[in-house]
Design an enzyme around this catalytic site. Structure first.
Site, mmCIF file in Angstrom:
data_model
loop_
_atom_site.group_PDB
_atom_site.id
_atom_site.type_symbol
_atom_site.label_atom_id
_atom_site.label_comp_id
_atom_site.label_asym_id
_atom_site.label_seq_id
_atom_site.Cartn_x
_atom_site.Cartn_y
_atom_site.Cartn_z
ATOM 1 N N GLU A 168 -2.159 4.818 13.282
ATOM 2 C CA GLU A 168 -1.795 6.107 12.691
ATOM 3 C C GLU A 168 -1.999 7.235 13.700
ATOM 4 O OE1 GLU A 168 -3.432 6.746 8.805
ATOM 5 O OE2 GLU A 168 -1.986 8.330 8.369
ATOM 6 N N HIS A 223 -9.530 2.625 -1.018
ATOM 7 C CA HIS A 223 -8.097 2.338 -0.942
ATOM 8 C C HIS A 223 -7.629 1.899 -2.330
ATOM 9 C CE1 HIS A 223 -4.189 1.313 0.219
ATOM 10 N NE2 HIS A 223 -4.413 0.575 1.281
ATOM 11 N N HIS A 231 -2.758 7.924 5.787
ATOM 12 C CA HIS A 231 -2.938 6.624 5.152
ATOM 13 C C HIS A 231 -4.410 6.245 5.333
ATOM 14 C CE1 HIS A 231 -1.939 2.910 3.285
ATOM 15 N NE2 HIS A 231 -2.187 2.177 4.348
ATOM 16 N N LYS A 261 -9.184 8.405 1.385
ATOM 17 C CA LYS A 261 -9.790 7.079 1.191
ATOM 18 C C LYS A 261 -11.255 7.061 1.620
ATOM 19 C CE LYS A 261 -5.455 4.441 1.514
ATOM 20 N NZ LYS A 261 -4.458 5.415 2.003
ATOM 21 N N PHE A 307 1.006 -3.461 3.919
ATOM 22 C CA PHE A 307 1.120 -4.863 4.344
ATOM 23 C C PHE A 307 2.559 -5.313 4.087
ATOM 24 C CE2 PHE A 307 -3.443 -6.708 3.652
ATOM 25 C CZ PHE A 307 -3.886 -5.984 4.726
ATOM 26 N N CYS A 359 0.809 -1.212 0.000
ATOM 27 C CA CYS A 359 0.000 0.000 0.000
ATOM 28 C C CYS A 359 0.846 1.268 0.000
ATOM 29 C CB CYS A 359 -0.939 -0.014 1.197
ATOM 30 S SG CYS A 359 -1.794 -1.593 1.356
#
Lengths: 393, 415
Positions: B319, B343, B308, B338, B402, B168
């Site tokens: 976060e 995403h 993010h 997002k 990830f 990501c």
């Protein structure tokens, strides 16, 4: 001697011939025969993966279970490189660039689902596909197969956390990984890098990709000089590349110095383009080559026309010696370039050259420098010039 | 050693909110959602039936493009817009390298089934591989280097195109590699693209099996709820963004309009778990601090954070922890694109960097929509629901992947 020279201080190798730098050197020096399996994936000959005692590099069973064989082999080879460099204590600030191919698929599930739905009309096939995948895919398989999770597992298992990048793009990915690691090292953006790739060719999902269009040899095994088409190998290779001053300060012995590495990608629109690309790369680094004997470790795979054009480039270069490891361990795709750099570094550190790998290989004796060629089976050309780490300059 | 500042002279965006910078920025700042029910393929038996979808003219009913083709098509659209804005080099002769952030691509079900039919129903890998011997198009389409090769040929970029993935964080990594190449003097310009087109049945199922996706299927536009109390996962999406990066001196010398700067890049890998951050937050905190330090700034210089902000319970909590660790008791506003675009995976870092640059240009913070009930464990100003004018000089854009791959960028205004 420059403080920012790129020294190779560690090598991790896992191939069909076994594991470890020393075991490979011994086998190659003794003129070992290739290990080939012509039956399991007939009509495609392949070089099988070796048996590994995974506990030695991936001690937690839970970690082993979270990976499929490709990630395990790469993680294992990366660990060997760290051990070889004595660099276990450096991992928290070590930078990593991994050249990765596609992850594995669940072959049995793919075949069962395809058999069930191939003949169904699309409006029926779609829902059945969803149902079979939703119930048939193991939840953890995704991560165990994902390309960037080779790097992820190296971070988890070995603790490499300075940074983590994964390049994709077959042979080129590894060559650019080495090039960018050396460039970052030279400008002081990092002291020690772990760079390499992993490739298991003895898998049907991989054979489908590279067999599409007829790129693979079919029928009996043949070495590179006698084949048109690739024989896929099991090649996993990682290098620890370190700033000279950093290695010297911790008393690490270098195997060799990467004096130059350059890459390009010809569109290959006309005959001669690959050779011209290699000649252009060589012109940019020839001045760094010493007067003594030059050995070439060739990345030729058997792919056409890449192999023939590389041979044309080499015939004009006329090196003192030529070795073609893909005749012994098969084409290593993303791992080919780092594996061949590893062999070149070993040759320089041992002041010797291993036995010919292919009937067309030539020359012998200690090289003064090693040129590693990388010729992508489809795209990508690369050269690396290796010199003894501590030569007079 | 002083490194040249890296200017952005071209931006291109494709997302579920639309094609092009203008359409995207208008929708994003209006708080519009691009999430809807998937119509491209059957969703029977799926736990998640919603996504952010970009409809391409080449998609035919019942035969949508493969992921590899979607990535390529959207990358081309984004790059064309960015290159037109930059006006750098002759058409088809871009004077610098290509860095393409993209997902791993592979032969998909339509191709496997097509080959099985060509093999008279033989569905074993041996049979379909033999049926593919005359299909170089399958190799060229699905090998990892294929998309980069075709983009390099189309736009005439220099040298070997580099394709990369950091999950990501991929799009941010592509920008970082371009910035580094310019700072090293390897090139005076670079084309950085992040693109993803993974909304296809198997990928949706694989993410779903990881329990990563929202299952709020009955209200698609409400499903992406970053930082909100009832968030239940991210929403898969797709898109692309391209940035033309240039040595500032070179850009000024040719009279190009500078749209903003990439002032700093920071990265840090996590060794904790395949899908979760270390509970101490060290890797994401390290990436944020490294980016701010690389820009020669301090946390107090950051006016806004482009999160993010995936909307998974875990990410948003981590976060928030990272925000407090880096910025202390009074962190700057943070919002998640997002919440509107979903995403976009490998594209996210690039699309969100592009939106960060637009935030700087327009001095307007895009909102985090669907913010109905705050999560008391996330004490942040998430710019809830409505865009807000603000003085913004520096933006930090976060991307956490990830596999523990974390990349942060600091973007600066053009002045």
């Amino acid at each position: 001697m420059s403080a920012r020279d790129a020294w190779i201080t560690g090598i991790g190798l896992v191939t069909s011939l076994g594991e470890g730098a020393e075991a490979h050197w011994a086998a190659l020096s003794a003129g070992t025969a290739p290990r080939v399996d012509e039956a399991a994936f007939a009509p495609f000959p392949v070089h099988p993966a070796p048996a590994l005692d995974l506990d030695r590099q991936i001690p937690k069973k839970g970690d082993q279970r979270q990976m499929e064989p490709w990630q395990r082999a790469g993680t294992y080879a990366a660990g060997l490189a760290l051990d070889s460099a004595g660099a276990r204590g450096l991992v928290s600030d070590m930078h990593m660039i991994v050249a990765a191919g596609g992850g594995e698929r669940d072959i049995a599930l793919d075949e069962a689902v395809a058999a069930e739905i191939a003949r169904l009309p699309p409006e029926q096939a779609g829902p059945v596909l969803n149902e079979r995948l939703q119930t048939g895919l193991r939840p953890t398989l995704f991560l165990a197969q994902l390309s960037n999770l080779l790097a992820g597992n190296i971070s988890i298992v070995h603790g490499v956390t300075g940074s983590s990048r994964t390049f994709m793009g077959e042979e080129s990915a590894a060559a650019d990984a080495v090039r960018i690691a050396c460039a970052r090292l030279a400008e002081g953006r990092g002291e020690v890098f772990l760079v390499g790739g992993a490739f298991l060719g003895a898998r049907w999902d991989i054979l489908l990709l590279y067999g599409a269009g007829g790129g693979l040899l079919r029928g009996p095994f043949a070495p590179v000089s006698a084949r048109t088409g690739m024989v896929l190998g099991c090649v996993n290779a990682f290098l620890v590349i370190e700033a000279a001053e950093h290695a010297r300060a911790r008393g690490a012995a270098p195997l060799a110095r990467i004096a130059a590495v350059a890459t390009d990608a010809s569109r290959r629109a006309a005959p001669g383009a690959i050779r011209a690309s290699l000649e252009g790369l060589w012109q940019g680094m020839a001045a760094a080559a010493p007067a003594g004997p030059l050995a070439v470790i060739s990345g030729a795979s058997g792919a056409a026309p890449a192999t023939a054009e590389e041979r044309g480039f080499l015939s004009a270069l006329a090196p003192a010696a030529l070795r073609t490891p893909a005749s012994l361990w098969g084409h290593g795709m993303e791992a080919a370039f780092p594996a061949n750099i590893a062999l070149g570094a070993l040759a320089l550190s041992k002041r010797a050259l291993f036995a010919p790998c292919d009937p067309a290989d030539s020359g012998s004796g200690a090289p003064a420098a090693v040129l590693v060629t990388g010729v992508g089976h489809w795209r990508g050309e690369a050269l690396a010039l290796l010199l003894p780490a501590e030569e007079e300059r | 050693m002083s490194r040249p500042r890296v200017a952005v002279t071209g931006i291109g965006i494709v997302s579920p909110l639309g094609f092009g910078v203008a359409a995207n920025w208008a929708a994003l700042t209006a708080g519009k959602s691009g999430i809807r029910r998937i119509s491209r393929f059957p969703v029977d038996h799926l736990r998640t039936t919603i996504a952010g979808c970009v409809d391409l003219p080449e998609d035919r009913p019942g035969a949508p493009l493969s992921s590899a083709e979607r990535v390529e098509r959207m990358a081309v659209l984004a790059a064309e817009e960015a290159l037109a804005a930059a006006g750098l080099g002759a058409p088809g002769a871009f004077p610098g390298p290509l860095f393409l952030g993209m997902p791993p691509v592979e032969t998909e079900w339509p191709q496997r089934l097509e080959l099985a039919r060509a093999a008279n129903g033989g569905a074993s890998y041996r049979e379909i591989t033999l049926a593919a011997l005359s299909r170089p198009d399958i190799h060229d389409r699905f090998c990892f280097g294929g998309i980069g090769e075709r983009l390099a040929a189309r736009f005439g970029t220099r040298g070997a195109p580099i394709s990369l993935t950091t999950a990501c964080a991929t799009g941010a990594s592509a920008i970082q590699l371009g910035v580094e190449a310019i700072q090293r003097g390897e090139a005076r310009a670079a084309l950085a693209i992040g693109a993803d087109g993974s909304v296809q049945p198997e990928a949706v199922i694989r993410f779903s099996l990881l329990s990563a996706l929202s299952t709020r299927n009955d209200a698609p536009e409400k499903a992406a709820r970053p930082f909100e109390k009832s968030r239940d996962g991210f929403v898969m999406s797709e898109g692309a963004a391209a940035l033309v990066l240039e040595d500032e001196g070179a850009a000024r010398a040719r009279g190009a309009e500078v749209l903003g700067f990439v002032l700093g890049c920071g990265e840090r890998a996590d060794s904790f778990h395949r899908t979760r951050s270390n509970p101490d937050g060290s890797a994401i905190i390290g990436a944020m601090r490294n980016a701010i330090a690389d820009a020669g700034l301090t946390p107090a210089d950051i006016d806004y954070v482009n999160a993010h902000g995936t909307g998974t319970p875990e990410n948003d909590k981590m976060e928030a922890l990272g925000m407090r660790a880096v910025f202390g008791e009074r962190p700057p506003p943070i919002s998640s694109n997002k919440s509107m675009i979903g995403h976009t995976l490998s594209a996210a870092g690039a699309i969100e960097a592009a939106f960060s640059l637009l935030t700087l240009r327009h001095q307007l913070l895009p909102p985090t929509i669907n913010h109905e009930e705050p999560d008391p464990t996330i004490p942040l100003d998430v710019v809830p629901n409505v865009a807000r004018p603000a003085r913004v000089r520096h933006v930090l854009s976060n991307s956490f992947g990830f596999g523990g791959q974390n990349v942060c960028l600091v973007l600066g205004e053009a002045a």
